[in-house]
Write a protein that holds these residues in place. Structure first.
Motif, PDB file in Angstrom:
ATOM      1  N   ILE A   1       0.726  -1.147   0.039  1.00 24.84           N
ATOM      2  CA  ILE A   1       0.185  -0.007  -0.048  1.00 24.84           C
ATOM      3  C   ILE A   1       0.980   1.887   0.161  1.00 24.84           C
ATOM      4  O   ILE A   1       0.663   2.221  -0.630  1.00 24.84           O
ATOM      5  CB  ILE A   1      -0.923  -0.111   0.954  1.00 24.84           C
ATOM      6  N   MET A   2       2.240   1.417   0.586  1.00 27.02           N
ATOM      7  CA  MET A   2       2.528   2.337   0.525  1.00 27.02           C
ATOM      8  C   MET A   2       3.282   2.516  -0.752  1.00 27.02           C
ATOM      9  O   MET A   2       3.760   3.601  -1.064  1.00 27.02           O
ATOM     10  CB  MET A   2       4.016   2.462   2.072  1.00 27.02           C
ATOM     11  N   SER A   3       3.977   1.333  -1.277  1.00 31.48           N
ATOM     12  CA  SER A   3       4.544   1.573  -2.648  1.00 31.48           C
ATOM     13  C   SER A   3       3.450   2.401  -3.126  1.00 31.48           C
ATOM     14  O   SER A   3       4.078   3.107  -3.829  1.00 31.48           O
ATOM     15  CB  SER A   3       4.426   0.364  -2.811  1.00 31.48           C
ATOM     16  N   ILE A   4       2.988   2.100  -3.347  1.00 33.41           N
ATOM     17  CA  ILE A   4       1.434   2.208  -4.945  1.00 33.41           C
ATOM     18  C   ILE A   4       1.217   4.266  -4.355  1.00 33.41           C
ATOM     19  O   ILE A   4       1.525   4.873  -5.021  1.00 33.41           O
ATOM     20  CB  ILE A   4      -0.034   1.382  -4.690  1.00 33.41           C
ATOM     21  N   LEU A   5       0.811   4.003  -2.852  1.00 32.01           N
ATOM     22  CA  LEU A   5       0.328   5.904  -2.484  1.00 32.01           C
ATOM     23  C   LEU A   5       2.213   6.004  -3.048  1.00 32.01           C
ATOM     24  O   LEU A   5       1.885   7.633  -2.979  1.00 32.01           O
ATOM     25  CB  LEU A   5       0.406   5.509  -0.642  1.00 32.01           C
ATOM     26  N   LYS A   6       3.650   6.149  -2.682  1.00 32.96           N
ATOM     27  CA  LYS A   6       4.367   7.057  -2.925  1.00 32.96           C
ATOM     28  C   LYS A   6       4.693   6.723  -4.446  1.00 32.96           C
ATOM     29  O   LYS A   6       5.037   8.327  -4.958  1.00 32.96           O
ATOM     30  CB  LYS A   6       5.991   5.714  -2.566  1.00 32.96           C
ATOM     31  N   GLN A   7       3.969   5.938  -5.848  1.00 30.24           N
ATOM     32  CA  GLN A   7       3.798   5.981  -6.983  1.00 30.24           C
ATOM     33  C   GLN A   7       2.883   7.108  -7.455  1.00 30.24           C
ATOM     34  O   GLN A   7       3.143   7.543  -8.028  1.00 30.24           O
ATOM     35  CB  GLN A   7       3.187   4.590  -7.832  1.00 30.24           C
TER      36      GLN A   7
ATOM     37  N   ALA B   1      -7.037   8.046   2.387  1.00 33.29           N
ATOM     38  CA  ALA B   1      -7.490   8.687   3.640  1.00 33.29           C
ATOM     39  C   ALA B   1      -6.791   8.226   5.254  1.00 33.29           C
ATOM     40  O   ALA B   1      -6.509   8.964   5.986  1.00 33.29           O
ATOM     41  CB  ALA B   1      -8.399   8.655   3.806  1.00 33.29           C
ATOM     42  N   LYS B   2      -6.071   7.615   5.402  1.00 32.97           N
ATOM     43  CA  LYS B   2      -6.051   6.088   6.148  1.00 32.97           C
ATOM     44  C   LYS B   2      -4.530   6.107   6.300  1.00 32.97           C
ATOM     45  O   LYS B   2      -3.799   6.901   7.352  1.00 32.97           O
ATOM     46  CB  LYS B   2      -5.864   4.959   5.558  1.00 32.97           C
ATOM     47  N   TYR B   3      -3.676   6.227   4.739  1.00 36.73           N
ATOM     48  CA  TYR B   3      -2.054   6.003   5.391  1.00 36.73           C
ATOM     49  C   TYR B   3      -0.897   7.258   4.936  1.00 36.73           C
ATOM     50  O   TYR B   3       0.073   7.351   4.811  1.00 36.73           O
ATOM     51  CB  TYR B   3      -1.882   4.809   4.475  1.00 36.73           C
ATOM     52  N   GLY B   4      -2.556   8.502   4.419  1.00 33.26           N
ATOM     53  CA  GLY B   4      -1.519   9.096   3.268  1.00 33.26           C
ATOM     54  C   GLY B   4      -0.590  10.436   4.620  1.00 33.26           C
ATOM     55  O   GLY B   4      -0.800  10.734   5.474  1.00 33.26           O
TER      56      GLY B   4
ATOM     57  N   LEU C   1       5.757   4.141  11.443  1.00 32.49           N
ATOM     58  CA  LEU C   1       4.141   4.642  11.790  1.00 32.49           C
ATOM     59  C   LEU C   1       3.206   3.703  11.980  1.00 32.49           C
ATOM     60  O   LEU C   1       2.064   3.704  12.368  1.00 32.49           O
ATOM     61  CB  LEU C   1       3.745   6.125  10.853  1.00 32.49           C
ATOM     62  N   ILE C   2       3.378   2.831  11.205  1.00 34.95           N
ATOM     63  CA  ILE C   2       2.259   1.992  10.186  1.00 34.95           C
ATOM     64  C   ILE C   2       2.267   0.970  11.220  1.00 34.95           C
ATOM     65  O   ILE C   2       1.446   0.889  11.659  1.00 34.95           O
ATOM     66  CB  ILE C   2       2.085   1.072   8.404  1.00 34.95           C
ATOM     67  N   SER C   3       3.020  -0.142  11.964  1.00 36.15           N
ATOM     68  CA  SER C   3       3.802  -0.796  12.171  1.00 36.15           C
ATOM     69  C   SER C   3       3.271  -0.632  14.021  1.00 36.15           C
ATOM     70  O   SER C   3       3.121  -1.207  14.736  1.00 36.15           O
ATOM     71  CB  SER C   3       5.014  -0.947  12.080  1.00 36.15           C
ATOM     72  N   GLU C   4       3.680   1.002  13.983  1.00 37.79           N
ATOM     73  CA  GLU C   4       3.060   0.921  15.334  1.00 37.79           C
ATOM     74  C   GLU C   4       1.567   1.790  15.624  1.00 37.79           C
ATOM     75  O   GLU C   4       1.528   0.870  16.396  1.00 37.79           O
ATOM     76  CB  GLU C   4       3.650   2.863  15.877  1.00 37.79           C
ATOM     77  N   MET C   5       1.090   1.885  15.025  1.00 32.20           N
ATOM     78  CA  MET C   5      -0.443   1.949  14.391  1.00 32.20           C
ATOM     79  C   MET C   5      -0.878   0.538  15.039  1.00 32.20           C
ATOM     80  O   MET C   5      -1.731   0.340  15.448  1.00 32.20           O
ATOM     81  CB  MET C   5      -1.025   3.012  12.896  1.00 32.20           C
TER      82      MET C   5
END
Length: 61
Positions: A11-17, A43-46, A52-56
Motif C-alpha cells: 500500500i505504501m509503495s502504491i501511495l508513493k507512486q 485517507a488512512k495512510y497518507g 508509523l504504520i507498524s506503530e499504529m
C-alpha cells in the motif's frame, strides 16, 4: 474481519507512486484494485511512513 489483499508495504509503495506523479487510474489498473480502495488508503495512510504504520498496528492489537 476480512484480510486485505495488499500488505501495508505494498500500500505504501502504491501511495508513493501516486505521490511521484503516476495517474491514479493507471495505478489501479496496474495493481488490480478499485479507485475507491486507493482513496480509502490515501485517507488512512497518507503522510505515514513504514514505522508509523507498524506503530499504529501495534496499538490496534
Amino acid at each position: 474481519m476480512k484480510n486485505s489483499r495488499f500488505s501495508e508495504a505494498q500500500i505504501m509503495s502504491i501511495l508513493k507512486q501516486a505521490e511521484g506523479g503516476a495517474p491514479v487510474s493507471e495505478l489501479c489498473r496496474e495493481h488490480g484494485m478499485s479507485s475507491a480502495s486507493f482513496y480509502k488508503w490515501r485517507a488512512k495512510y497518507g503522510g505515514m511512513d513504514a514505522s508509523l504504520i507498524s506503530e499504529m498496528k501495534d496499538l490496534a492489537e
